[in-house]
Structures are given as C-alpha cells and as structure tokens.
Design a protein around this motif. Sequence first.
Motif, short mmCIF file in Angstrom:
data_model
loop_
_atom_site.label_atom_id
_atom_site.label_comp_id
_atom_site.label_asym_id
_atom_site.label_seq_id
_atom_site.Cartn_x
_atom_site.Cartn_y
_atom_site.Cartn_z
N PHE A 296 -8.03 -8.07 8.17
CA PHE A 296 -7.75 -7.23 7.01
C PHE A 296 -6.40 -7.62 6.41
CE2 PHE A 296 -5.59 -3.38 5.42
CZ PHE A 296 -6.44 -3.06 4.36
N LYS A 297 -6.35 -7.77 5.08
CA LYS A 297 -5.11 -8.10 4.39
C LYS A 297 -4.65 -6.97 3.47
CE LYS A 297 -2.91 -11.85 1.71
NZ LYS A 297 -2.05 -12.43 2.77
N LEU A 309 -3.18 -1.24 -1.35
CA LEU A 309 -2.61 -0.65 -0.15
C LEU A 309 -2.88 -1.61 1.00
CD1 LEU A 309 -3.63 3.10 -0.61
CD2 LEU A 309 -1.43 2.03 -1.15
N VAL A 310 -2.08 -1.50 2.07
CA VAL A 310 -2.16 -2.47 3.16
C VAL A 310 -2.32 -1.75 4.50
CG1 VAL A 310 -0.91 -4.28 1.93
CG2 VAL A 310 0.37 -2.57 3.20
N ALA A 311 -2.16 -2.47 5.60
CA ALA A 311 -2.47 -1.93 6.92
C ALA A 311 -1.69 -0.66 7.25
CB ALA A 311 -2.21 -3.00 7.98
N GLU A 312 -0.48 -0.55 6.75
CA GLU A 312 0.33 0.64 7.05
C GLU A 312 -0.24 1.91 6.43
OE1 GLU A 312 3.95 0.90 4.02
OE2 GLU A 312 3.70 -1.15 4.78
N HIS A 313 -1.21 1.76 5.54
CA HIS A 313 -1.77 2.91 4.84
C HIS A 313 -3.13 3.33 5.37
CE1 HIS A 313 0.84 0.98 1.60
NE2 HIS A 313 1.39 2.16 1.80
N LEU A 338 -9.77 -6.90 0.71
CA LEU A 338 -9.27 -8.28 0.70
C LEU A 338 -9.02 -8.73 2.13
CD1 LEU A 338 -8.02 -10.72 -0.93
CD2 LEU A 338 -5.83 -9.50 -0.74
N ASP A 339 -9.55 -9.90 2.50
CA ASP A 339 -9.33 -10.43 3.85
C ASP A 339 -8.31 -11.56 3.82
OD1 ASP A 339 -10.78 -13.17 3.74
OD2 ASP A 339 -12.28 -11.77 2.95
N HIS A 340 -7.91 -12.03 5.00
CA HIS A 340 -6.81 -12.99 5.09
C HIS A 340 -7.19 -14.40 4.63
CE1 HIS A 340 -8.85 -14.41 8.72
NE2 HIS A 340 -7.94 -15.35 8.88
N LEU A 341 -8.48 -14.64 4.41
CA LEU A 341 -8.90 -15.94 3.91
C LEU A 341 -9.20 -15.93 2.42
CD1 LEU A 341 -11.17 -17.27 6.81
CD2 LEU A 341 -8.74 -17.67 6.39
N SER A 419 1.31 -4.31 -7.65
CA SER A 419 1.28 -4.07 -6.21
C SER A 419 1.08 -5.36 -5.42
CB SER A 419 0.20 -3.05 -5.86
OG SER A 419 -1.06 -3.45 -6.37
N SER A 420 0.38 -6.34 -6.01
CA SER A 420 0.26 -7.63 -5.33
C SER A 420 1.61 -8.35 -5.29
CB SER A 420 -0.78 -8.51 -6.02
OG SER A 420 -0.34 -8.96 -7.29
N LEU A 421 2.42 -8.15 -6.32
CA LEU A 421 3.77 -8.73 -6.32
C LEU A 421 4.65 -8.05 -5.27
CD1 LEU A 421 4.32 -9.02 -10.18
CD2 LEU A 421 4.09 -10.93 -8.57
N LYS A 422 4.31 -6.84 -4.93
CA LYS A 422 5.06 -6.11 -3.90
C LYS A 422 4.65 -6.54 -2.49
CE LYS A 422 5.80 -1.40 -2.14
NZ LYS A 422 5.49 0.05 -2.36
N TYR A 423 3.35 -6.59 -2.24
CA TYR A 423 2.87 -6.81 -0.88
C TYR A 423 2.55 -8.27 -0.57
CZ TYR A 423 2.36 -1.74 -0.58
OH TYR A 423 2.60 -0.38 -0.56
N PHE A 424 2.25 -9.06 -1.59
CA PHE A 424 1.80 -10.44 -1.36
C PHE A 424 2.68 -11.45 -2.09
CE2 PHE A 424 -2.25 -7.84 -1.69
CZ PHE A 424 -2.29 -7.54 -0.33
N ILE A 425 3.95 -11.14 -2.23
CA ILE A 425 4.85 -12.03 -2.97
C ILE A 425 4.93 -13.40 -2.32
CG2 ILE A 425 6.88 -11.18 -1.73
CD1 ILE A 425 6.67 -12.36 -5.41
#
Length: 453
Positions: A296-297, A309-313, A338-341, A419-425
């Motif tokens: 999970f990404k 939102l990400v794993a912490e949520h 969204l997955d890690h691949l 939010s992608s710029l925040k979590y996936f920069i």
Amino acid sequence: MSEPTLSLNTKPLTALVNTNKPLDYDGYVAQGGYQGAEKAVLQMSQKQCLELVKESDLKGRGGAGFPTGMKWSFVPMFDDDDGPHAKANAPDNKYLICNGDEMEPGTFKDRLLLEGIPHQLIEAMIIASYTIGANKAYIFLRGEYFVAAKRLQSAIDQAYQNNWLGNDIKGSGYQLDLYLHTSAGRYICGEETALINALEGRRANPRSKPPFPQVSGLFGKPTIVNNVETLSNLPHIFKQGSEWFKALSPNSDAGTKIYGASGRVKNPGLWEMPMGMTIGHVLNDKAGGMIDGLNFKGLLPGGASTDFLVAEHLDVPMDYDNIAKAGSRLGTAGLIVLDHLNCPVGMVLNLLQFFHQESCGFCTPCRDGTPWVVEILTRIENGLGTMDDIDALHKLCDFMWIGKTHCALAPGAVEPLRSSLKYFIDDYVEHIEQGCCTYKLGKQKVSVGGSHG
C-alpha cells in the motif's frame, strides 16, 4: 470495528439490491416498499415531513455532506393554516431533481442503486417532492448508464400504473409527474447549477450564487437537487423513524454509507456499512487488502477530487469530520488505491487530464490552470522537468483553490495534485533528477490509475 449482520434494518439501501433482476413493483411492495411514501403522503403534512428529515440528521451523500433537512428548509413553503396538500398542488411551483450524473472517477455507488433497486429511488422522490411541495420531478441520469435508464423508466411506468405518480396519488389529492432525463455527458453536470442549466437546454456552466437553487433554480422556480444515495434513505427514515436511522451509526454522522474501493486490491467493490468505519476496515477487511506482492502506498478516500491519504491515516473513521481533520474529504467514499508499483506522478497526470477535458471553461483559473498543470506534469513524466516546475505546481494549486474559481471543479482537480506533492514529493524529484523514475527503470509496470513514470 465490527459490522452489523446483513438485513433490511441494518443495510437498508442495499439489502434488496439485485443488479441482475431488480424487484418489480409487486416484488418491491411485498418487501415493504412504498410504505414510507404512504405514511408521508397520506398521514403527514409537509411540515411534519420536513421535521422528520431534520430530526434524522441525514446529510447529503453526494460529497458535500450538507444536512438534507436544512437544505430543504430554504425552499419557500408552508402556512400553518393551509391543508397538507394546498402548497403541494400549486402548478409548476417547485421542482425536485435527482442528480444521477455519476461521473466522478472512482465512484460507482449510485449505479448500484439505480440498476439494483430502482423503485426505492422512485419512492424516495415521491416523499421528497411531497415534502417540498413539488409537482414535477426529474432524474438527471448519466448518459452512459443505459441499463439504469431502462430499469428506471420501467419503474416509473409501473409507479404510474399503480397510482404512485400522476393525479390524485392514492386518493390524497396530491399530484406528481416524474421524468427521466439522460444527460449528454459532461462531468460538470454533476455541479447542481450546471445540471439545472443543462436540464433547461442551456450550456452546462455553473451559475453564480446567490440566488441559490432553493430560491431560484429550474426555470427560475425553487428547486432541490439531491444525490441518488441521499434520496434513497428517505423511504427507510419515514418507515422506521429518525431515531432508528441515527442508531445505525456509532458516531455523530447518522445512518449508513455505501463505501467502495478500486485499484490493485483483492476484492474491489461496494459495501454498505455504518457511517464512520475506518479507512483500514474498508481497505483491508472489505476490499481484502492489496494484491499479493504489492504494498500500500496511498489512496484517494472519496473519488478522484479528494486529497491523498497514506498509511498513517488507516485508523481514521470515514465520516465527514474525521476525514476533513486528516486533510481530505469523504466525498463519495470511493477509495482509489495506489500501490508501490504505480507511479503517483502518472496517476495524478491521468486525473488532471480528465479534469482539464471536463472543465466548462467559464473561469480563468480552471480554463487556463488545468491545461497548464497537465503541460507541466507531462513534462515531468517524460523526464524533461525541472525543480522550477514543482514550484509552479505549488503556485497553481493556490491559483486554482477555493474562493478563486467559479465552482468547485478546479479546487477538486488540484486536491490530488497538492496532496501528492506533500506525500510523494520524492517521486517528483526522482523524475526530474533521473530523467524518469524507478517505475521505468526496472520495477513492474501496472496499468491502474493512469500512465507510469
């Protein structure tokens, strides 16, 4: 969090759903159908109906979560000295519209109800129309929902044949005509004033507010627009009461919600559960977690126009307040996982291409901002981006934000971007520094959510 046993009482919206062969009129009545409408039209005044909806704490299920009873109360109606049907029978006085233009990517909950139990929506619209005093009602349906259109029209015809639509409904003196309108198909038609313009035969641009539709809507008359899922709660509220409805949920948001999940999960689909189930419960217990070999990404919790939102949520309850506190919106409660691949840059580009295509072009931030974002993301995705592009994306997120646009399309479009710029920069920087990303440098490529970096 434990889940109630499947029953008509605990899963009222979906317990009778059959997408292969939905209940006809006789089958629906045999299961208790039209009892809520009978109670409303034959036993209650309009004012009593409105108070019941307010007491139920039903909130809009289309995304905004606005209290339904409060929304209806803005429609001019009622004099205490009038009879229960006096205001309801003023010709062409008010309108009810069901928004069935479900075009939010990642959202397919209304389709389940439209195809699987059409009479439930017909009954709901009778209740809502009677409550606000409308004699004409419309179902504004997404044009691509061909099966839903056929089944809804059949249900409407059966309702007319059994005197639930037309003149003097069940001897009450109340009259209502219901029409099915299939949309030409634009995402912007999901915005209620653009929908009204489209229904009038105009270009589907959102209107300036005020005046709000409750005062001046379709053809300049007071109009209520509600989502399919919102309306579908009404037969059960009127049949079983407001306290029953509030007791379905363990938190402050009453009733149930149809949650969904799509992406690389083991069991994509839809599930009706009490309001406030955690993200992790929907993702792992209902959707079965990620497909083997994938991690999970992140996810969009309420369709394409919400923040990642990400794993912490994962422990955040999926209700309006808690999702907002986590930095996103409940929206339509359809998880896009969204997955890690999968490359988040490619996924966001795919979404922004959709929003750019569907913009009505009325205001500058949306008309010029969405293609500008697509141009920058395409450059980054193709390995031609610079660090200045990231600064430009941040500025565009501000340029297109709430209060700076004519409607909510542009702010919704940039929610997954900001939010992608925040979590996936790191993924953005990797594209820029390496000329592409690790998704092209050897990782498995997966065709979910758009193109890949």
